[in-house]
Design an enzyme around this catalytic site. Structure first.
Site, PDB file in Angstrom:
ATOM      1  N   TYR A   1      14.960  21.169  32.956  1.00  0.00           N
ATOM      2  CA  TYR A   1      15.561  22.040  33.973  1.00  0.00           C
ATOM      3  C   TYR A   1      14.650  23.235  34.177  1.00  0.00           C
ATOM      4  O   TYR A   1      14.506  24.075  33.291  1.00  0.00           O
ATOM      5  CB  TYR A   1      16.952  22.478  33.518  1.00  0.00           C
ATOM      6  CG  TYR A   1      17.671  23.434  34.442  1.00  0.00           C
ATOM      7  CD1 TYR A   1      17.402  23.501  35.817  1.00  0.00           C
ATOM      8  CD2 TYR A   1      18.647  24.278  33.939  1.00  0.00           C
ATOM      9  CE1 TYR A   1      18.073  24.372  36.641  1.00  0.00           C
ATOM     10  CE2 TYR A   1      19.339  25.160  34.763  1.00  0.00           C
ATOM     11  CZ  TYR A   1      19.049  25.209  36.103  1.00  0.00           C
ATOM     12  OH  TYR A   1      19.718  26.080  36.926  1.00  0.00           O
TER      13      TYR A   1
ATOM     14  N   LYS B   1      15.690  18.499  36.816  1.00  0.00           N
ATOM     15  CA  LYS B   1      16.162  19.255  37.974  1.00  0.00           C
ATOM     16  C   LYS B   1      15.133  20.328  38.270  1.00  0.00           C
ATOM     17  O   LYS B   1      14.842  21.188  37.433  1.00  0.00           O
ATOM     18  CB  LYS B   1      17.515  19.911  37.703  1.00  0.00           C
ATOM     19  CG  LYS B   1      17.975  20.825  38.843  1.00  0.00           C
ATOM     20  CD  LYS B   1      19.212  21.629  38.470  1.00  0.00           C
ATOM     21  CE  LYS B   1      19.600  22.604  39.579  1.00  0.00           C
ATOM     22  NZ  LYS B   1      20.761  23.453  39.228  1.00  0.00           N
TER      23      LYS B   1
ATOM     24  N   VAL C   1      21.329  18.538  41.931  1.00  0.00           N
ATOM     25  CA  VAL C   1      22.304  19.325  41.176  1.00  0.00           C
ATOM     26  C   VAL C   1      22.422  20.634  41.927  1.00  0.00           C
ATOM     27  O   VAL C   1      21.513  21.473  41.882  1.00  0.00           O
ATOM     28  CB  VAL C   1      21.850  19.561  39.723  1.00  0.00           C
ATOM     29  CG1 VAL C   1      22.901  20.373  38.957  1.00  0.00           C
ATOM     30  CG2 VAL C   1      21.587  18.237  39.019  1.00  0.00           C
TER      31      VAL C   1
END
Length: 293
Positions: free
Chosen positions: A130, A158, A201
């Site tokens: 992330y 992400k 996301v």
């Protein structure tokens, strides 16, 4: 993870305590509107304002309530806390761990890569990288991601940079791996999917899950033009619930749509009258949006 999922907001009650019943209801609310997976304890969950025990409890509730996969936020600046949280998430039934880049101290790319390899080696569930430089001032470079994608327990990423060129470079460097690449910026969802992304996301998926789902479905059907049109129609709302008014604005907009979003936790403050009026106008536009051709 494929499709779209929200970094699920955490409902707090008027005393700023975790509202467990509202969190259960919220899982049902977003699932009924088509999300493909859930991400408790992400940035929009106010995870950094919660204790480790609260984060573990939120993940436990979401994992127990969800009928879609759960990608649990378990990252912290240090490896030990990340591993403890990841183990707890796995025990709670989460499907994968969502691990933010270590922040606060500065780390070079080789250090970040070593950290993620150590976490992935130890984790009992797949690990998703992330990168959210707007909050952490840390960026995972495409070359680093490409190397990490070779690890058998690093399942995806992400990317919340909002930089489509960088997103494409990451896709190029992970194309030969079994690696999910998801975008974290709702304003470029259609473009990211066209560039090879597997989903998103998105804060926007908390308040407009039908719209983000429609973008993904249009892209999957090969209608990139419609996916971009829907993305463009949601740009202003996305900007409002992220850059303009943040989590208090996001939660206000969700409550206006009937979602049990609860209150934001201090130091956040409720949005003012002008912000509420602006958000109401954008929600009216969303209500008029035709998501089908």
């Amino acid at each position: 993870m494929h499709g779209t999922g929200p970094p699920l907001v955490t409902p707090f009650d008027a005393d700023a305590d975790l509202d467990e019943d509202a969190l259960r209801d919220l899982v049902g609310w977003v699932e009924a509107r088509g999300v493909d997976f859930l991400v408790p304890c992400g940035s929009n969950s106010e995870a950094e304002l919660m204790t480790a025990e609260e984060r573990a409890r939120a993940i436990e509730i979401v994992a127990a309530e969800a009928s879609v996969p759960v990608l649990a936020g378990t990252g912290s600046p240090g490896k030990r806390e990340t591993l403890v949280a990841t183990e707890a998430a796995a025990d709670a039934g989460a499907d994968a761990a969502f691990v933010v880049t270590p922040f606060y101290y500065g780390h070079d790319q080789s250090t970040l890569a070593a950290y993620y390899r150590e976490v992935a080696d130890a984790a009992a569930i797949p690990v998703y990288l992330y990168s959210v430089p707007v909050f952490t001032d840390v960026t995972l470079e495409p070359e680093t991601v490409g190397r990490l994608a070779e690890h058998p327990n690093v399942a995806g990423m992400k990317d919340s940079s909002g930089d489509i060129a960088a997103f494409q470079r990451i896709r190029e460097r992970t194309a030969d791996a079994d690696f999910d690449l998801m975008v974290g910026a709702g304003g470029v969802l259609g473009q990211a999917l066209a560039a090879g992304g597997t989903g998103g996301v998105l804060a926007l998926a908390n308040v407009a899950p039908e719209a983000t789902t429609a973008v993904y479905e249009a892209s999957e059907a090969g209608d990139d033009e419609h996916a971009r049109e829907l993305t463009a129609a949601c740009v202003e709302l996305n900007h409002a619930v992220t850059a303009d008014y943040g989590i208090p604005g996001l939660k206000y907009a969700m409550r206006q749509r009937g979602a049990p979003a609860g209150h934001a936790r201090s130091p956040h403050r409720p949005v003012d009258e002008d912000a509420r009026a602006a958000l109401d106008d954008l929600l009216d536009e969303l209500a008029d949006l035709r998501i089908d051709r």
